[in-house]
Design a protein around this motif. Structure first.
Motif, PDB file in Angstrom:
ATOM      1  N   UNK A 162      -5.763   5.468  -6.444  1.00  0.00           N
ATOM      2  CA  UNK A 162      -5.051   4.789  -5.353  1.00  0.00           C
ATOM      3  C   UNK A 162      -5.794   4.958  -4.029  1.00  0.00           C
ATOM      4  N   UNK A 163      -6.377   6.138  -3.831  1.00  0.00           N
ATOM      5  CA  UNK A 163      -7.147   6.352  -2.608  1.00  0.00           C
ATOM      6  C   UNK A 163      -8.342   5.395  -2.584  1.00  0.00           C
ATOM      7  N   UNK A 203       0.808  -1.230   0.000  1.00  0.00           N
ATOM      8  CA  UNK A 203       0.000   0.000   0.000  1.00  0.00           C
ATOM      9  C   UNK A 203       0.837   1.273   0.000  1.00  0.00           C
ATOM     10  N   UNK A 204       2.109   1.154  -0.325  1.00  0.00           N
ATOM     11  CA  UNK A 204       2.975   2.331  -0.408  1.00  0.00           C
ATOM     12  C   UNK A 204       3.301   2.600  -1.871  1.00  0.00           C
ATOM     13  N   UNK A 257       5.521  14.384  -4.672  1.00  0.00           N
ATOM     14  CA  UNK A 257       4.246  14.623  -3.988  1.00  0.00           C
ATOM     15  C   UNK A 257       3.439  13.337  -3.813  1.00  0.00           C
ATOM     16  N   UNK A 258       3.643  12.405  -4.760  1.00  0.00           N
ATOM     17  CA  UNK A 258       2.868  11.163  -4.709  1.00  0.00           C
ATOM     18  C   UNK A 258       3.599  10.042  -3.986  1.00  0.00           C
ATOM     19  N   UNK A 259       4.927  10.225  -3.821  1.00  0.00           N
ATOM     20  CA  UNK A 259       5.746   9.094  -3.351  1.00  0.00           C
ATOM     21  C   UNK A 259       5.723   8.934  -1.834  1.00  0.00           C
ATOM     22  N   UNK A 260       5.738   7.662  -1.404  1.00  0.00           N
ATOM     23  CA  UNK A 260       6.026   7.370   0.000  1.00  0.00           C
ATOM     24  C   UNK A 260       7.527   7.149   0.152  1.00  0.00           C
ATOM     25  N   UNK A 261       8.109   6.509  -0.892  1.00  0.00           N
ATOM     26  CA  UNK A 261       9.558   6.289  -0.899  1.00  0.00           C
ATOM     27  C   UNK A 261      10.115   6.634  -2.268  1.00  0.00           C
ATOM     28  N   UNK A 262      11.323   7.197  -2.268  1.00  0.00           N
ATOM     29  CA  UNK A 262      11.984   7.513  -3.537  1.00  0.00           C
ATOM     30  C   UNK A 262      13.311   6.765  -3.565  1.00  0.00           C
TER      31      UNK A 262
END
Lengths: 255, 265
Positions: free
Chosen positions: A187-188, A30-31, A206-211
């Motif tokens: 995604x939401x 979910x990330x 802005x959309x990322x949880x991890x880069x």
């Protein structure tokens, strides 16, 4: 938390050129994990390894804990049934209409009746804001619309993981923002794990949880967008400066 | 140094061709498995392919068939007349068509018309990531794309060959009997007497084998276009693969024609 996808020391050579020199990466449920890097560094190649379209020379690609190179065709098919993929050029079937493109996974992989298929496809096309284009062929659509149809097709079976290969390449700023909005909205609503390959920095942060940054054949680090932008790693700093820094040499000139 | 480089190149080439043969062999096995094993291909896909491979080839088959028969009538009549054997014209035309020319020329025509189209279509699907997209959707391309084409080719080829034979015999009749004046009764009687079931079955077996060969080579060349030694990407890659597919299919059909004939005779 156990990662959903894990790459362990993945290496890949083409002729004498080693493109991936020991890639390590973990993608969590979910990330949204974004892989960034300069052109030709092997971002899409990593995606192809995760999708099982390419085999590494050495190393492991684990998806749902299973090694993609050691499983049979049946199990590979089973794992892929949880995937949704938006390809760089959308990869729509050009001899089929928009409706048939989106309906294909339903027709081939489920026993849904034509009525149900119609309902699900229309629902997905509405979610993407492209209702009314059902009978058009991919060649009659703009780049942005093609990507949205591609995304509708990728999401039609409610996959657990969705992969995006450069989702905004070739689109103008307004169309890119539209794709990002559609991505955020879906995604939401559908709560899928996503892996995005992109070089649209800094917007993609802005959309990322991890880069994760790939440079010189290895993942330099995988951090939250905030940590990524303030990282002390010289390669990451250099990348951030190059992609987000000033265009002119001094503020005076830019001003 | 030069010798070493030559050896290296030779080794590279050998490995490439061994790889290619292996790939194509595995491809054929996978398609055959997908033809007989569930999930079954959908009948609508097969009928569409029969239309594309079979129905759309009818005109070219009729045209080439009638002219082949006509030239056989012309040559046969003039040759047989030298021996006073014009009465055998019917059997000469029919046997040449049913045993050899029908299956071979039909296969060559289908290669040029439908085989090239199959190769180009699949090649473009490969290069525009449509095949990757299918695989990622857990849809097996061997089942979805290949199986209907293989079945369609195997079904269409004997039917097209039969059509070729019939119009060829009519073409021979037109020239030999109507134009040059051979005896009509003798034309059909000699055919009736000399053409046996084994001749027809030989043509039938050949046409099925050629159908399989053509569709196998053409679809495999398109499917593996990205692995081409000279670079299979873009329009040039597809055009090269299509040319190779047509040349290779045509040559293979002629080579196999000899072997099948020598086995069946």
């Amino acid at each position: 938390m156990e990662p959903l996808i894990q790459l362990i020391d993945v290496r890949k050579k083409f002729g004498r050129q080693e493109v991936l020199k020991g890639v390590n990466l973990a993608v969590y449920e979910r990330k949204t994990t974004v892989i960034v890097g300069e052109s030709g560094e092997g971002k899409s190649l990593i995606l192809k390894h995760i999708l099982g379209l390419m085999k590494p020379d050495s190393g492991k690609v684990l998806v749902f804990g299973k090694d993609m190179n050691k499983i049979g065709r049946k199990e590979l098919k089973n794992i892929r049934s949880h995937f949704g993929v938006l390809f760089q050029n959308a990869a729509l079937f050009d001899s089929m209409t928009v409706f048939d493109n989106v309906a294909l996974p339903l027709r081939e992989r489920t026993n849904a009746s034509e009525e149900e298929i119609q309902k699900i496809v229309n629902e997905k096309l509405t979610l993407m804001d492209i209702e009314g284009s059902n009978e058009k062929y991919p060649a009659q659509l703009s780049g942005g619309m093609r990507k949205r149809v591609g995304l509708a097709r990728a999401l039609v079976l409610n996959p657990k993981i969705v992969f995006f290969d450069e989702p905004t390449t070739g689109l103008d700023v307004a169309k890119s923002n539209e794709i990002y909005r559609v991505f955020h909205r879906t995604q939401t609503k559908l709560a899928y794990t996503s892996v995005i390959v992109s070089h649209d920095v800094p917007k993609i942060f802005k959309l990322a949880d991890y880069v994760a940054l790939i440079h010189d054949g290895i993942i330099q680090d995988c951090l939250t967008p905030e940590d990524f932008q303030t990282s002390e790693n010289p390669v990451i700093r250099d990348f951030v400066e190059k992609t987000m820094g000033l265009i002119y040499e001094s503020e005076q000139v830019e001003g | 140094m030069i010798v070493m480089k030559l050896l290296e190149k030779l080794g590279d080439l050998s490995l490439y061709y061994i790889n290619q043969i292996g790939r194509m062999g595995i491809f054929l096995v996978l398609v055959c498995i997908n033809i007989v094993k569930p999930p079954y291909y959908k009948i609508a896909y097969v009928t569409r392919q029969i239309y594309l491979i079979g129905s759309l080839s009818i005109f070219v088959i009729l045209f080439t068939g009638v002219f082949t028969g006509m030239v056989l009538g012309l040559q046969g009549y003039n040759t047989l007349r030298k021996f006073g054997a014009e009465g055998f014209l019917g059997s000469a035309v029919a046997l040449s068509l049913i045993r050899e020319l029908g299956p071979v020329l039909t296969a060559l025509m289908v290669t040029g018309r439908a085989g090239s189209a199959i190769c180009a279509e699949i090649g473009i699907m490969r290069n525009s990531e449509q095949i990757d997209a299918l695989e990622c959707m857990a849809i097996d391309p061997h089942n979805y794309i290949m199986a209907p084409r293989f079945i369609a080719a195997i079904v269409s080829m004997p039917l097209l060959t039969a059509l070729f034979d019939v119009v060829g015999i009519f073409g021979g009749y037109l020239i030999g009997v109507v134009l040059l004046g051979a005896n009509e009764g003798a034309y059909f009687q000699s055919m009736y007497k000399n053409v046996e079931y084994s001749d027809v079955s030989m043509g039938f077996i050949k046409s099925i084998c050629f159908g399989l060969l053509v569709v196998w080579i053409c679809s495999a060349k398109g499917y593996f276009v990205h692995l081409d030694r000279k670079g299979g990407f873009g329009a040039e890659g597809v055009s090269r693969a299509t040319t190779n597919a047509v040349v290779m299919s045509s040559v293979t059909v002629l080579v196999f024609d000899y072997f099948i004939t020598s086995i069946l005779l």
